[in-house]
Every structure is written in C-alpha cells, then in structure tokens.
Write a protein that holds these residues in place. Structure first.
Motif, short mmCIF file in Angstrom:
data_model
loop_
_atom_site.label_atom_id
_atom_site.label_comp_id
_atom_site.label_asym_id
_atom_site.label_seq_id
_atom_site.Cartn_x
_atom_site.Cartn_y
_atom_site.Cartn_z
N ARG A 108 4.13 42.75 26.86
CA ARG A 108 3.49 43.14 25.60
C ARG A 108 4.14 42.31 24.50
O ARG A 108 5.36 42.17 24.47
CB ARG A 108 3.67 44.64 25.33
N ALA A 109 3.32 41.77 23.62
CA ALA A 109 3.83 40.88 22.59
C ALA A 109 4.46 41.66 21.45
O ALA A 109 4.05 42.78 21.14
CB ALA A 109 2.70 40.00 22.05
N GLY A 110 5.48 41.05 20.83
CA GLY A 110 6.07 41.61 19.62
C GLY A 110 7.19 42.57 19.89
O GLY A 110 7.21 43.28 20.90
N GLY A 111 8.17 42.59 19.00
CA GLY A 111 9.28 43.51 19.14
C GLY A 111 10.47 42.87 19.83
O GLY A 111 10.42 41.74 20.32
N ASN A 112 11.57 43.61 19.87
CA ASN A 112 12.80 43.11 20.48
C ASN A 112 12.71 43.13 22.00
O ASN A 112 11.98 43.93 22.58
CB ASN A 112 13.99 43.97 20.04
N ASP A 113 13.49 42.26 22.63
CA ASP A 113 13.60 42.28 24.08
C ASP A 113 14.54 43.40 24.53
O ASP A 113 15.47 43.75 23.81
CB ASP A 113 14.16 40.95 24.59
N LEU A 114 14.29 43.91 25.72
CA LEU A 114 15.18 44.91 26.29
C LEU A 114 16.57 44.34 26.51
O LEU A 114 17.57 45.06 26.44
CB LEU A 114 14.60 45.40 27.62
N ALA A 115 16.66 43.03 26.72
CA ALA A 115 17.94 42.40 27.01
C ALA A 115 18.96 42.62 25.90
O ALA A 115 20.17 42.63 26.15
CB ALA A 115 17.75 40.90 27.24
N ALA A 116 18.51 42.81 24.66
CA ALA A 116 19.43 43.00 23.54
C ALA A 116 20.31 44.22 23.74
O ALA A 116 21.47 44.25 23.32
CB ALA A 116 18.65 43.12 22.24
N ALA A 117 19.79 45.25 24.39
CA ALA A 117 20.56 46.47 24.61
C ALA A 117 21.54 46.36 25.77
O ALA A 117 22.42 47.21 25.93
CB ALA A 117 19.62 47.65 24.86
#
Length: 280
Positions: free
Chosen positions: A193-202
């Motif tokens: 899904r486009a847009g927003g932060n990646d899960l990897a940041a957490a």
C-alpha cells in the motif's frame, strides 16, 4: 452453531447484552455471544480467500477469550449499522488465557500459542481495514494486550517483584514477533500500500530472527502493528480481565503499584511500535 463461550462474570454478560448484542428493532438477532462472534468473524473473513477457514479461526479465538476484536466491530460488523472508517483498527490479546498449568509449580506462559494468536489478530485487523478502513496508505494496526497482571498472578509472579518486568518483556517480544510473522504473510498475499512510514522503522533497534528478516525489509503494507494501552471495555467483556498492563485489584499501596507498572511498561516498550500507555 456449537456453543463454545463461557461467561464467568455477570458484568461481562451485561456489557455484551447492552453494548454488543445485535437487535433489529424488536427482533433479537444475536441469540448468544457465539452468534456475535460468528457475525463479526464471517464479515471479516469474507474479505479474503479461504473465508470458512479464517472465520472458524476467528470464532475459536474469540470464544476462548484469547483475542478480543475492536469494540466497533463487535457493535456494527455484519449489522445494518453504518461502520465509521477504521483507520486504526484495534484488538486485544488476553495474556491471562495463555498460561499453562496455572496456579501450579509448573505454571508457565505459552509463548508459541500467544505468537500464533498475535499473527491471527493481525490478519483479522487487516481484514477489518480492507473492509472498513481508509482507501489508501499503509495500515496502522493496534494489536495490544489485556490481562497481563492476570497472567503474572497465574504464573505465581508478583506484580511488584523483580521478576515481573522480565516476564512482561518476554510477552511483549512474543507479541511483536507473532504480529510480524502475520504481517509478512499478508504483505506477500495482499501486496503493498502506498504512502506512510515503513514497518522497518519500528524494528531498527530490535533483534529480528533470520526467518523473519524479510517480513521487516519487504513489508510495504503496514506502518504499525502493536500498541499497548488501556482497553477497559474489552477487559470487562473478557470476564473482568485486568486492563492493559494495569495491576489487578490489590491491597498494595498506590505508590509501589505505580512504580511497578512503570518498570513493566519500560521493559515492554522496546518491542511495542507505539508508546506504551497506562491509566493516568
């Protein structure tokens, strides 16, 4: 329909009857709480393939008080009531339901089963987001915990003691890894899904098992999976489970209880995507 769910708290029955039991005018549609589970589960499972299988998985988890779905889903899913957009759908895993041999010297937490339930909760909320959520953007899910104090008590762990934060952290880790596994599967099945932060940041500061590395690096579907905060309605529905990471009813002084809660929250935080919240 096989009756599975057992109420042990009359306040939980009243809550279900007044808040979540579906009535259409004079007509009673949810004759039992199992009918409520079936209504919600079938609505959500219809989003993807193998709907019968996932519906049965959801119903079993609800009926065992292991996974509690978003109160908005309980009230509105599968009814004539309009559902508001679920931009951050939430669920609660009832930690107290995952203690084996409770009250005995062999009491222990079933981390494997808990992680499986966490993965199931992610799929359920992904279904809810597809059915009722925002049209675009990465999904911000909120899989949380209730019944932590109950789980500690059933394992003979003192909420005020030195062992409680380590036990809570292990539960948070199992929650995070289970959610990650479920999210990885959904990312492969349903795409980005486009847009927003990646899960990897957490996950930058977390130790990721090699088998789940791709679930982090390749996930372009989810921005958040876990959030631990008070969920008093779901805790009360689950036969009066302890709320979030709050202490159960205790004769201890408020000061030591607050200090213990702070230590537990700090121990869990490294594995939770959003700030851990407690009652003020």
């Amino acid at each position: 329909m096989t009756r599975l769910t057992r109420f042990t708290d009359p306040h939980a029955v009243d809550l279900w009857d007044t808040r979540f039991r579906w009535r259409s005018g004079e007509r009673l549609r949810d004759r039992t709480v199992d009918a409520t589970w079936q209504r919600v589960a079938s609505t959500l499972a219809a989003v993807g393939g193998d709907s019968g299988y996932w519906c049965s998985r959801y119903v079993a988890a609800f009926g065992a008080w292991q996974v509690l779905p978003d109160p908005r889903l309980l009230r509105r899913a599968g009814t004539e009531r309009a559902m508001p957009p679920l931009r951050a759908p939430r669920a609660a895993l009832n930690a107290g339901a995952f203690v084996l041999d409770a009250g005995s010297a062999r009491a222990r937490f079933d981390h494997d089963r808990f992680a499986i339930a966490a993965a199931l909760a992610v799929r359920m909320l992904d279904d809810a987001a597809v059915a009722f959520g925002a049209d675009s953007g990465r999904l911000r899910l909120e899989v949380g915990v209730i019944g932590l104090a109950d789980a500690l008590a059933r394992m003979g762990v003192d909420y005020l003691g030195d062992a409680a934060p380590a036990q809570a952290q292990a539960i948070a880790r199992s929650l995070a890894l289970g959610c990650l596994q479920g999210a990885g599967r959904l990312s492969r099945e349903r795409g980005a899904r486009a847009g927003g932060n990646d899960l990897a940041a957490a996950w930058t500061a977390r130790e990721v098992p090699a088998a789940l590395a791709e679930a982090v690096s390749a996930n372009r579907r989810h921005a958040r999976l876990t959030r631990v905060r008070p969920q008093p309605v779901l805790a009360r529905l689950a036969n009066g489970a302890s709320d979030g990471i709050e202490p159960a009813r205790s004769a201890a002084e408020p000061g030591p209880l607050r200090a213990a809660r702070t230590r537990i929250a700090a121990a869990m935080q490294p594995w939770i995507d959003a700030p851990v919240r407690t009652r003020s």
